[in-house]
Design a protein around this motif. Structure first.
Motif, short mmCIF file in Angstrom:
data_model
loop_
_atom_site.label_atom_id
_atom_site.label_comp_id
_atom_site.label_asym_id
_atom_site.label_seq_id
_atom_site.Cartn_x
_atom_site.Cartn_y
_atom_site.Cartn_z
N GLU A 1 -24.44 -18.64 -24.17
CA GLU A 1 -24.40 -20.67 -23.79
C GLU A 1 -23.45 -20.37 -25.26
O GLU A 1 -23.72 -19.88 -25.98
CB GLU A 1 -25.62 -21.25 -23.41
CG GLU A 1 -26.40 -21.06 -25.30
CD GLU A 1 -27.92 -21.75 -25.36
OE1 GLU A 1 -27.78 -22.31 -24.94
OE2 GLU A 1 -28.42 -21.07 -26.25
N VAL A 2 -22.93 -21.73 -24.90
CA VAL A 2 -22.54 -22.06 -26.12
C VAL A 2 -22.99 -23.65 -26.49
O VAL A 2 -22.56 -24.45 -25.40
CB VAL A 2 -20.79 -22.48 -25.26
CG1 VAL A 2 -19.84 -22.45 -26.66
CG2 VAL A 2 -20.26 -21.04 -25.23
N SER A 3 -23.25 -23.64 -27.52
CA SER A 3 -23.37 -24.89 -28.24
C SER A 3 -22.18 -25.53 -28.67
O SER A 3 -20.90 -25.39 -29.17
CB SER A 3 -24.52 -24.71 -29.94
OG SER A 3 -25.76 -23.67 -29.29
N ALA A 4 -22.64 -26.79 -28.81
CA ALA A 4 -21.42 -27.93 -29.16
C ALA A 4 -21.20 -28.08 -30.99
O ALA A 4 -19.60 -27.79 -30.41
CB ALA A 4 -22.64 -29.13 -29.49
N ASP A 5 -21.80 -27.68 -31.63
CA ASP A 5 -21.05 -27.07 -32.54
C ASP A 5 -20.69 -25.70 -33.14
O ASP A 5 -21.05 -25.06 -34.30
CB ASP A 5 -22.35 -27.66 -33.75
CG ASP A 5 -23.68 -26.73 -33.69
OD1 ASP A 5 -24.05 -26.32 -32.30
OD2 ASP A 5 -24.71 -26.60 -34.75
N GLN A 6 -20.80 -25.05 -32.30
CA GLN A 6 -20.95 -22.90 -32.06
C GLN A 6 -19.45 -22.82 -32.70
O GLN A 6 -18.62 -23.71 -32.50
CB GLN A 6 -21.15 -22.47 -31.07
CG GLN A 6 -21.21 -21.26 -31.25
CD GLN A 6 -22.07 -19.97 -29.63
OE1 GLN A 6 -22.45 -20.86 -29.21
NE2 GLN A 6 -21.35 -19.29 -29.49
N LYS A 7 -19.25 -22.19 -33.42
CA LYS A 7 -17.96 -21.01 -33.85
C LYS A 7 -17.40 -19.96 -33.74
O LYS A 7 -18.92 -19.10 -33.44
CB LYS A 7 -17.58 -21.66 -35.50
CG LYS A 7 -18.63 -21.20 -36.80
CD LYS A 7 -17.87 -21.97 -38.02
CE LYS A 7 -19.77 -21.15 -38.50
NZ LYS A 7 -19.06 -22.11 -39.76
N VAL A 8 -16.49 -19.07 -33.87
CA VAL A 8 -16.43 -17.85 -33.36
C VAL A 8 -16.44 -17.50 -34.68
O VAL A 8 -16.38 -18.39 -35.39
CB VAL A 8 -14.23 -17.86 -33.35
CG1 VAL A 8 -14.67 -15.84 -33.75
CG2 VAL A 8 -14.59 -18.95 -32.02
N ILE A 9 -17.70 -16.37 -34.90
CA ILE A 9 -18.09 -15.33 -36.32
C ILE A 9 -16.97 -14.75 -35.79
O ILE A 9 -16.84 -13.45 -35.13
CB ILE A 9 -19.14 -15.26 -36.09
CG1 ILE A 9 -20.43 -16.25 -35.67
CG2 ILE A 9 -19.93 -14.25 -37.56
CD1 ILE A 9 -20.08 -17.35 -37.49
N SER A 10 -16.45 -13.89 -37.12
CA SER A 10 -15.28 -12.81 -36.81
C SER A 10 -15.98 -11.99 -38.31
O SER A 10 -14.78 -11.04 -38.44
CB SER A 10 -13.68 -12.87 -36.26
OG SER A 10 -13.94 -14.02 -37.51
N SER A 11 -16.43 -12.35 -38.75
CA SER A 11 -17.05 -11.58 -40.03
C SER A 11 -18.25 -10.44 -39.94
O SER A 11 -18.80 -10.60 -39.05
CB SER A 11 -17.86 -12.31 -40.87
OG SER A 11 -18.21 -13.27 -40.66
N GLY A 12 -18.12 -9.80 -41.12
CA GLY A 12 -19.47 -8.25 -40.56
C GLY A 12 -19.32 -8.15 -39.76
O GLY A 12 -18.11 -7.30 -39.47
N TYR B 1 -11.85 -18.26 -29.02
CA TYR B 1 -12.61 -17.30 -28.77
C TYR B 1 -11.73 -16.10 -28.44
O TYR B 1 -11.04 -15.06 -28.94
CB TYR B 1 -13.66 -17.19 -27.24
CG TYR B 1 -14.34 -15.83 -27.46
CD1 TYR B 1 -15.35 -15.13 -29.24
CD2 TYR B 1 -14.18 -15.21 -26.11
CE1 TYR B 1 -16.13 -13.96 -28.23
CE2 TYR B 1 -14.61 -13.70 -26.06
CZ TYR B 1 -16.24 -13.36 -27.16
OH TYR B 1 -16.21 -12.02 -27.10
N ALA B 2 -10.74 -17.01 -27.85
CA ALA B 2 -9.08 -16.08 -26.74
C ALA B 2 -8.31 -15.55 -28.52
O ALA B 2 -8.30 -13.86 -28.35
CB ALA B 2 -8.53 -16.86 -26.16
N GLU B 3 -8.64 -16.31 -29.62
CA GLU B 3 -7.75 -15.56 -30.26
C GLU B 3 -8.19 -14.14 -31.28
O GLU B 3 -8.39 -13.12 -32.03
CB GLU B 3 -7.54 -16.39 -31.76
CG GLU B 3 -6.71 -16.52 -33.08
CD GLU B 3 -5.41 -16.14 -32.46
OE1 GLU B 3 -4.45 -14.91 -33.61
OE2 GLU B 3 -4.92 -16.00 -31.32
N TYR B 4 -9.70 -14.30 -30.87
CA TYR B 4 -10.67 -14.17 -31.92
C TYR B 4 -10.29 -12.23 -30.96
O TYR B 4 -10.69 -11.30 -31.37
CB TYR B 4 -12.09 -14.04 -31.95
CG TYR B 4 -13.03 -13.40 -31.94
CD1 TYR B 4 -12.90 -12.48 -33.91
CD2 TYR B 4 -13.76 -13.04 -31.13
CE1 TYR B 4 -13.98 -11.51 -33.55
CE2 TYR B 4 -15.41 -11.48 -31.45
CZ TYR B 4 -15.03 -11.06 -33.05
OH TYR B 4 -15.76 -10.27 -32.69
N CYS B 5 -10.20 -12.45 -30.10
CA CYS B 5 -10.55 -11.18 -28.90
C CYS B 5 -9.56 -10.66 -28.77
O CYS B 5 -8.80 -9.69 -28.78
CB CYS B 5 -9.83 -12.09 -27.57
SG CYS B 5 -12.14 -11.76 -26.54
#
Length: 197
Positions: A112-123, A181-185
């Protein structure tokens, strides 16, 4: 059992105090995506059967029959070391999952994707796009060996294959619903196995 239950209890207490939202998301079990409902239904069934096999294997001695061990050149010493290394790998897989949960408060049990969710790209997300699945794959791959059961290994391998299907469907959902998310990919090439896929 000590590794699993000890870490589960300790991590639940930790996240309950420090990130109750994560605990709430992890408690959800009803998938919304039809494909995920099917995949997780099959995973639960295969997992149940696969977890019963090591006990039956131990009871009837399937993995420890002398002829089988001789055929593959497995000495009792090798089996002991394989069990110890496998338990260490189960621990490593579980710790990887906990690292993901510490890094990503949005690590829900369902897709699921929450309304306030953001892409995590660390760790761990800087290494692969689905590090929790990577930890899960390590845990699943070594669990039957940690339990001394070679006969349970095919069931756990099937669960890993199902995780791949889950991951591919989850990526479609994230690409469509999670901004960035597409940019993160594009920046994090590998989905599950660093340097391979």
């Amino acid at each position: 059992m000590a590794i699993f239950f000890g870490l589960t209890i300790a991590s639940t207490i930790y996240f309950y105090r420090h990130d109750p939202g994560l605990i709430e998301r992890r408690m959800q079990t009803q998938e919304k995506e039809p494909a995920q409902k099917l995949i997780m239904g099959v995973v639960k069934l295969v997992f149940l059967v696969s977890m019963l096999l090591p006990g039956l294997d131990y009871r009837f001695g399937w993995s420890h029959r002398a002829a089988l061990l001789r055929a593959f050149g497995l000495t009792p010493e090798f089996q002991l070391w394989l069990t110890i290394v496998s338990q260490a790998m189960v621990l490593a897989g579980y710790l990887a999952i906990l690292w993901v949960m510490k890094t990503n408060s949005f690590a829900s049990s369902i897709v699921e994707v929450s309304a306030d969710q953001k892409v995590i790209s660390s760790g761990p997300y800087a290494i692969v796009r689905h590090p929790m699945y990577l930890g899960g794959v390590v845990l699943l791959l070594f669990t039957p060996l940690a339990l001394g059961s070679y006969w349970a290994l095919p069931g756990f391998l099937l669960i890993i294959l199902l995780i791949v299907f889950r991951l591919l469907n989850e990526e479609k959902v994230l690409r469509n619903q999670l901004p960035g998310y597409a940019e993160y990919c594009r920046h994090t090439r590998y989905r599950l196995i660093p340097g391979i896929w």
